[in-house]
Design a protein around this motif. Sequence first.
Motif, PDB file in Angstrom:
ATOM      1  N   ASN A  11       0.826  -1.210   0.000  1.00 36.15           N
ATOM      2  CA  ASN A  11       0.000   0.000   0.000  1.00 36.15           C
ATOM      3  C   ASN A  11       0.859   1.258   0.000  1.00 36.15           C
ATOM      4  O   ASN A  11       0.568   2.232  -0.695  1.00 36.15           O
ATOM      5  CB  ASN A  11      -0.922   0.016   1.220  1.00 36.15           C
ATOM      6  N   SER A  71      -5.555  -4.916   3.606  1.00 33.72           N
ATOM      7  CA  SER A  71      -6.389  -3.992   2.838  1.00 33.72           C
ATOM      8  C   SER A  71      -5.631  -3.612   1.586  1.00 33.72           C
ATOM      9  O   SER A  71      -4.470  -3.982   1.412  1.00 33.72           O
ATOM     10  CB  SER A  71      -6.723  -2.731   3.656  1.00 33.72           C
ATOM     11  N   MET A  90      -5.142  -0.028   0.256  1.00 35.60           N
ATOM     12  CA  MET A  90      -5.464   1.339   0.637  1.00 35.60           C
ATOM     13  C   MET A  90      -4.541   2.338  -0.052  1.00 35.60           C
ATOM     14  O   MET A  90      -3.341   2.113  -0.160  1.00 35.60           O
ATOM     15  CB  MET A  90      -5.338   1.476   2.166  1.00 35.60           C
ATOM     16  N   TYR A 116      -2.922   5.763   0.379  1.00 30.01           N
ATOM     17  CA  TYR A 116      -2.648   6.767   1.406  1.00 30.01           C
ATOM     18  C   TYR A 116      -2.651   8.188   0.852  1.00 30.01           C
ATOM     19  O   TYR A 116      -2.769   9.152   1.612  1.00 30.01           O
ATOM     20  CB  TYR A 116      -1.309   6.467   2.089  1.00 30.01           C
ATOM     21  N   ILE A 174      -5.924   9.749   1.731  1.00 33.13           N
ATOM     22  CA  ILE A 174      -6.007  10.106   3.148  1.00 33.13           C
ATOM     23  C   ILE A 174      -5.223  11.384   3.417  1.00 33.13           C
ATOM     24  O   ILE A 174      -5.678  12.264   4.156  1.00 33.13           O
ATOM     25  CB  ILE A 174      -5.483   8.948   4.013  1.00 33.13           C
ATOM     26  N   VAL A 196      -7.277   6.590  10.713  1.00 25.99           N
ATOM     27  CA  VAL A 196      -8.048   5.788   9.768  1.00 25.99           C
ATOM     28  C   VAL A 196      -8.882   4.754  10.536  1.00 25.99           C
ATOM     29  O   VAL A 196      -8.349   3.990  11.348  1.00 25.99           O
ATOM     30  CB  VAL A 196      -7.131   5.068   8.760  1.00 25.99           C
ATOM     31  N   LYS A 216     -12.608   2.098  10.327  1.00 25.21           N
ATOM     32  CA  LYS A 216     -13.628   1.430   9.525  1.00 25.21           C
ATOM     33  C   LYS A 216     -14.794   1.086  10.437  1.00 25.21           C
ATOM     34  O   LYS A 216     -14.617   0.355  11.419  1.00 25.21           O
ATOM     35  CB  LYS A 216     -13.083   0.164   8.860  1.00 25.21           C
ATOM     36  N   TYR A 226     -10.769   9.311   9.377  1.00 21.87           N
ATOM     37  CA  TYR A 226     -10.970   9.023   7.958  1.00 21.87           C
ATOM     38  C   TYR A 226     -11.649   7.667   7.875  1.00 21.87           C
ATOM     39  O   TYR A 226     -11.070   6.649   8.246  1.00 21.87           O
ATOM     40  CB  TYR A 226      -9.636   9.007   7.215  1.00 21.87           C
ATOM     41  N   GLU A 227     -12.887   7.655   7.408  1.00 19.58           N
ATOM     42  CA  GLU A 227     -13.653   6.411   7.326  1.00 19.58           C
ATOM     43  C   GLU A 227     -13.293   5.669   6.043  1.00 19.58           C
ATOM     44  O   GLU A 227     -13.565   6.131   4.943  1.00 19.58           O
ATOM     45  CB  GLU A 227     -15.149   6.707   7.351  1.00 19.58           C
ATOM     46  N   TYR A 228     -12.663   4.506   6.215  1.00 17.43           N
ATOM     47  CA  TYR A 228     -12.288   3.677   5.072  1.00 17.43           C
ATOM     48  C   TYR A 228     -13.440   2.735   4.767  1.00 17.43           C
ATOM     49  O   TYR A 228     -13.894   1.992   5.643  1.00 17.43           O
ATOM     50  CB  TYR A 228     -11.015   2.896   5.376  1.00 17.43           C
ATOM     51  N   THR A 229     -13.921   2.749   3.527  1.00 23.64           N
ATOM     52  CA  THR A 229     -15.160   2.024   3.205  1.00 23.64           C
ATOM     53  C   THR A 229     -14.935   0.692   2.497  1.00 23.64           C
ATOM     54  O   THR A 229     -15.857  -0.127   2.429  1.00 23.64           O
ATOM     55  CB  THR A 229     -16.075   2.902   2.334  1.00 23.64           C
ATOM     56  N   ASN A 230     -13.744   0.455   1.948  1.00 24.83           N
ATOM     57  CA  ASN A 230     -13.479  -0.828   1.302  1.00 24.83           C
ATOM     58  C   ASN A 230     -13.081  -1.885   2.321  1.00 24.83           C
ATOM     59  O   ASN A 230     -13.030  -1.624   3.528  1.00 24.83           O
ATOM     60  CB  ASN A 230     -12.400  -0.672   0.232  1.00 24.83           C
TER      61      ASN A 230
END
Length: 338
Positions: free
Chosen positions: A45, A125, A127, A129, A132, A146, A148, A194-198
């Motif tokens: 990542n 994940s 992701m 960055y 972000i 970060v 979820k 920071y809402e990570y949605t995956n």
Amino acid sequence: MSKSMLGIIDATIHNEEMQELTLKRSIAAVPFGGRYRLIDFVLSNMVNSGIQNVAIFPRYQYRSLMDHLGSGKQWDLDRKRDGLFFFPSSENENTGSFQHFKENVDFFGRSNQKYVVIANSFTVSNMNYKLILERHIQNRCDITHVVKEDETLDMYVLEKDLLVKLFMNHEQTGYRSIMDVVEDITSGYKICNYEYTNYAAVIDSLESYYEHSLELLDPVVWKQVFVKDHPVFTKVKDEPPTSYSKDAYVKNSMIANGAIIEGHVENSIIFRGVKIGKGTVVKNSIVMQKGVIGENCVLDSVILDKDVKVEDGTSLTGKTDSPYLVKKGSVQGALMNS
């Protein structure tokens, strides 16, 4: 250089609930997904996000981790400038990552990146960055955390100068890690989530390792973890393609190269160089590198660590919420389990 990032992988954590898989390796080096180690995901990542300077701070059982990563060539981090760095801790007890960072303050002084991404070594994940960091700058945050679904992923973005200030003064403030700062509502810093949605999976217990490993068999999860434009890099091992006998049966499974399959494999993950004998049934299981399963065996809801031998006629059964683990390098026989 205004948006350049330094990658920090905090591999200092020792989780007792992972002890059965980490007796001879760090959590970061635990095999995952047929051909990877857990650290491959966060490190990939970072590289895919344009980070060219990465420091890993391990504390426990890090020899196999260093052997796996080597010079960082597979991640294009074997560079004359920046690259991949290891900073093992000189502390035997868990004093927190800030003390570990402070012991290596010279590295931070030599690094010319403005921002820092701090991540643990055991979150799976894919992701970016960069996204972000853009949100972090846009919202003028001091620290971006970060998460979820409101659960922490133990990943943070902040300016390098602020990080240095925090760990250099940690004895006065009492902060042992970046999480301590985030959780302190009186810190005075602007903390943004920071809402990570995956898809993202934190591997922090044997049960979560088993559950999230088998989730990779779901095509929806697979497509979110293994993204064509953001590949997951790992140490390359040249092995022949897997061989399947005429009587082999495979359904909904991941099978790495170099294996020999003569039996029945279903809903399972089979690592490199594994042999599964005739008449054997393997279901809902994870078999790590170079495992040898004899003939007429039955394995259901089982995790075999590396180099395990299962003798002919052996039956091993666990539960989906409590998998049966066979430790690295051991032998399981039919008489042992009768």
